[in-house]
Motif scaffolding. Structure first.
Motif, mmCIF file in Angstrom:
data_model
loop_
_atom_site.group_PDB
_atom_site.id
_atom_site.type_symbol
_atom_site.label_atom_id
_atom_site.label_comp_id
_atom_site.label_asym_id
_atom_site.label_seq_id
_atom_site.Cartn_x
_atom_site.Cartn_y
_atom_site.Cartn_z
ATOM 1 N N PRO A 1 -0.917 -7.407 20.108
ATOM 2 C CA PRO A 1 -0.778 -5.962 20.292
ATOM 3 C C PRO A 1 -1.007 -5.200 18.983
ATOM 4 N N PRO A 2 -1.491 -3.969 19.078
ATOM 5 C CA PRO A 2 -1.819 -3.175 17.889
ATOM 6 C C PRO A 2 -0.684 -3.107 16.877
ATOM 7 N N GLU A 3 0.567 -3.025 17.335
ATOM 8 C CA GLU A 3 1.672 -2.868 16.370
ATOM 9 C C GLU A 3 1.852 -4.136 15.537
ATOM 10 N N GLU A 4 1.551 -5.291 16.118
ATOM 11 C CA GLU A 4 1.630 -6.540 15.349
ATOM 12 C C GLU A 4 0.522 -6.576 14.300
ATOM 13 N N LYS A 5 -0.646 -6.160 14.718
ATOM 14 C CA LYS A 5 -1.787 -6.194 13.795
ATOM 15 C C LYS A 5 -1.622 -5.164 12.682
ATOM 16 N N ALA A 6 -1.032 -4.041 13.013
ATOM 17 C CA ALA A 6 -0.850 -2.984 12.006
ATOM 18 C C ALA A 6 -0.026 -3.504 10.825
ATOM 19 N N LYS A 7 0.913 -4.405 11.095
ATOM 20 C CA LYS A 7 1.767 -4.928 10.016
ATOM 21 C C LYS A 7 0.960 -5.684 8.962
ATOM 22 N N LEU A 8 -0.152 -6.235 9.380
ATOM 23 C CA LEU A 8 -0.933 -7.074 8.465
ATOM 24 C C LEU A 8 -2.116 -6.351 7.855
ATOM 25 N N TYR A 9 -2.355 -5.131 8.316
ATOM 26 C CA TYR A 9 -3.570 -4.440 7.908
ATOM 27 C C TYR A 9 -3.542 -4.047 6.434
ATOM 28 N N SER A 10 -4.667 -4.249 5.766
ATOM 29 C CA SER A 10 -4.831 -3.723 4.410
ATOM 30 C C SER A 10 -6.318 -3.547 4.133
ATOM 31 N N ASP A 11 -6.664 -2.522 3.369
ATOM 32 C CA ASP A 11 -8.070 -2.398 2.965
ATOM 33 C C ASP A 11 -8.222 -2.685 1.476
ATOM 34 N N ASP A 12 -7.241 -3.379 0.912
ATOM 35 C CA ASP A 12 -7.300 -3.715 -0.514
ATOM 36 C C ASP A 12 -7.943 -5.090 -0.689
ATOM 37 N N ALA B 1 -8.223 -6.959 -3.034
ATOM 38 C CA ALA B 1 -7.516 -7.891 -3.920
ATOM 39 C C ALA B 1 -6.415 -8.648 -3.170
ATOM 40 N N LYS B 2 -6.066 -8.197 -1.976
ATOM 41 C CA LYS B 2 -4.984 -8.872 -1.230
ATOM 42 C C LYS B 2 -5.489 -10.180 -0.632
ATOM 43 N N LYS B 3 -4.802 -11.243 -0.926
ATOM 44 C CA LYS B 3 -5.320 -12.558 -0.542
ATOM 45 C C LYS B 3 -5.064 -12.900 0.915
ATOM 46 N N ILE B 4 -4.140 -12.180 1.512
ATOM 47 C CA ILE B 4 -3.901 -12.380 2.939
ATOM 48 C C ILE B 4 -3.877 -10.998 3.561
ATOM 49 N N ARG B 5 -4.859 -10.732 4.393
ATOM 50 C CA ARG B 5 -4.914 -9.395 4.974
ATOM 51 C C ARG B 5 -5.747 -9.384 6.247
ATOM 52 N N LEU B 6 -5.366 -8.483 7.121
ATOM 53 C CA LEU B 6 -6.199 -8.188 8.277
ATOM 54 C C LEU B 6 -6.941 -6.910 7.920
ATOM 55 N N SER B 7 -8.231 -6.927 8.080
ATOM 56 C CA SER B 7 -8.983 -5.765 7.666
ATOM 57 C C SER B 7 -10.146 -5.530 8.619
ATOM 58 N N THR B 8 -10.994 -4.609 8.261
ATOM 59 C CA THR B 8 -12.106 -4.284 9.147
ATOM 60 C C THR B 8 -13.351 -3.979 8.325
ATOM 61 N N SER B 9 -14.499 -4.086 8.962
ATOM 62 C CA SER B 9 -15.784 -3.817 8.320
ATOM 63 C C SER B 9 -15.955 -4.715 7.106
ATOM 64 N N PHE B 10 -16.298 -4.183 5.939
ATOM 65 C CA PHE B 10 -16.393 -5.012 4.725
ATOM 66 C C PHE B 10 -15.481 -4.447 3.651
ATOM 67 N N ASN B 11 -15.788 -3.257 3.170
ATOM 68 C CA ASN B 11 -14.994 -2.656 2.099
ATOM 69 C C ASN B 11 -14.891 -1.163 2.418
ATOM 70 N N VAL B 12 -13.960 -0.834 3.308
ATOM 71 C CA VAL B 12 -13.923 0.532 3.848
ATOM 72 C C VAL B 12 -13.675 1.587 2.762
ATOM 73 N N ARG B 13 -13.133 1.157 1.645
ATOM 74 C CA ARG B 13 -12.888 2.124 0.570
ATOM 75 C C ARG B 13 -14.185 2.560 -0.101
ATOM 76 N N LYS B 14 -15.192 1.714 -0.052
ATOM 77 C CA LYS B 14 -16.443 1.994 -0.772
ATOM 78 C C LYS B 14 -17.569 2.461 0.139
#
Ligand code: OGA
Ligand code: NI
Length: 362
Positions: A90-101, A103-116
């Motif tokens: 569920p989205p709320e479980e995934k939200a806990k792991l989300y990061s767009d950093d 440098a984070k070695k464990i993260r759920l993210s999207t695309s490639f580098n959304v900051r750039k």
């Protein structure tokens, strides 16, 4: 911004910030159907034949597939099943792991580098660092439940065993690549130092407009060696060769292996870290699990004497992997080949040919 995750929504159209400009689109009708990406049988008894097949594959394609690699088919099935289960959380479980950093070695993210990036890619991914296993496992996601076992159980559990077996296979391949370059079998494993290992569990949802976007745009892998487990049922990986894109359809019980930028540098340009991309489709979601073997951050990447002794000067300057990796993540994925920035003749000969991304018009 966990709401950027694609796997939490249903999409009837694609948002405009996923749409590539006309001249950067995948042109799926121009893609060559799965042709002859070499398949190497690791079960064959003739080692010299395996070495020469790998030499040819690395030189001409930068890619090959391996069968009879020794990784248990049941284990592989479980890895894919857990991956799918994960992206269905569920989205709320995934939200806990989300990061767009990055440098984070464990993260759920999207695309490639959304900051750039200005245009996003139709992919979510779970990044897990996995060497040394006991250092990272406590921080792995605790959902689904198979991720949430104490360390001693996890070592026997699916991902622990998978990471170890993949590492072993990777080392074996590095041995054969060393031999294929005329080096001693242990050479690459030795110079890469205490190799880091991480995984990208990629999830490409169904995409209503696959002609307009990418799962992953053309890129080369910054690491040493990539061991890719493809979704057995859905195609999407394409490899660039001789100006064309070739589809690499999934092959039962095979892994797709590719040379990363560091092996291109260590082989003094003899083996190529080739452009590849993942496209999406409107009928089926697709998964892949990419395992990356990376040089130890502090090791100096510099070609062996043997490969520069025969009159071919070093193509790239020496650098640490740490320096390289930072440079890689500071850029967009589909720019010029990152290794170009480390070329020795870059300073002395500014007109030397460069290797722009094949999908980005110059
Ligand atoms: C990657 C990659 C291809 C795929 O993760 O670096 O190239 O088919 N993946 O998912
Ligand atoms: Ni890749």
């Amino acid at each position: 911004m966990a709401d950027m995750l694609l796997s939490t929504g249903v999409h009837d159209t694609i948002p405009s910030n996923y749409v590539r400009p006309e001249n950067e689109r995948p042109h799926l009708d121009h893609v060559i159907a799965d042709a002859n990406i070499p398949v190497v049988d690791f079960g064959a008894s003739d080692k010299s034949q395996i070495i020469s097949q790998i030499e040819k594959a690395c030189r001409l394609y930068g890619f090959f597939q391996v069968v009879n690699h020794g990784i248990d088919a049941e284990l592989v099935k479980k890895v894919l099943a857990i991956t799918l289960e994960f992206f269905r959380l569920p989205p709320e479980e995934k939200a806990k792991l989300y990061s767009d950093d990055p440098a984070k070695k464990i993260r759920l993210s999207t695309s490639f580098n959304v900051r750039k990036e200005t245009v996003h890619n139709w992919r979510d991914y779970l990044r897990l660092h996995c060497y040394p296993l006991e250092e990272f496992v406590p921080d792995w996601p605790s959902n689904p439940s198979s991720f949430n076992l104490p360390w001693d159980v996890v070592t026997r559990d699916v991902f622990g065993s998978y990471c170890k077996q993949v590492r072993q296979l990777g080392f074996r391949i590095l041995g054969i690549i060393s031999l294929s370059l005329g080096l001693e079998e242990e050479y690459l494993v030795r110079v890469l130092g205490e190799q880091e290992q991480h995984m990208a569990m990629n999830y490409y949802p169904k995409c209503p407009e696959p002609e307009l976007t990418y799962g992953l745009p053309a890129h080369t892998d910054p690491n040493a060696l990539t061991i890719l487990l493809q979704d057995p049922h859905v195609s999407g990986l394409q490899v660039h060769k001789d100006g064309k894109w070739i589809a690499v359809d999934p092959k039962p019980n095979a892994f797709v292996i590719n040379i990363g930028d560091q092996l291109q540098a260590l082989s003094n340009g003899r083996y190529k870290s080739v452009w590849h991309r993942a496209v999406v489709n409107s009928n089926k979601e697709r998964m892949s699990v990419a395992s990356f073997l990376c040089p130890c951050n502090s090791v100096l990447i510099s070609p062996p004497e043997k490969l520069i002794a025969d009159g071919s000067p070093a193509v790239y300057r020496s650098y640490t992997y740490d320096e390289y990796y930072k440079k890689f993540w500071s850029r967009n994925l589909d720019q010029e080949h990152c290794l170009e920035l480390f070329k020795r003749d870059r300073e002395t000969c500014p007109d030397a040919p460069t290797f722009p991304c094949p999908d980005t018009p110059t």
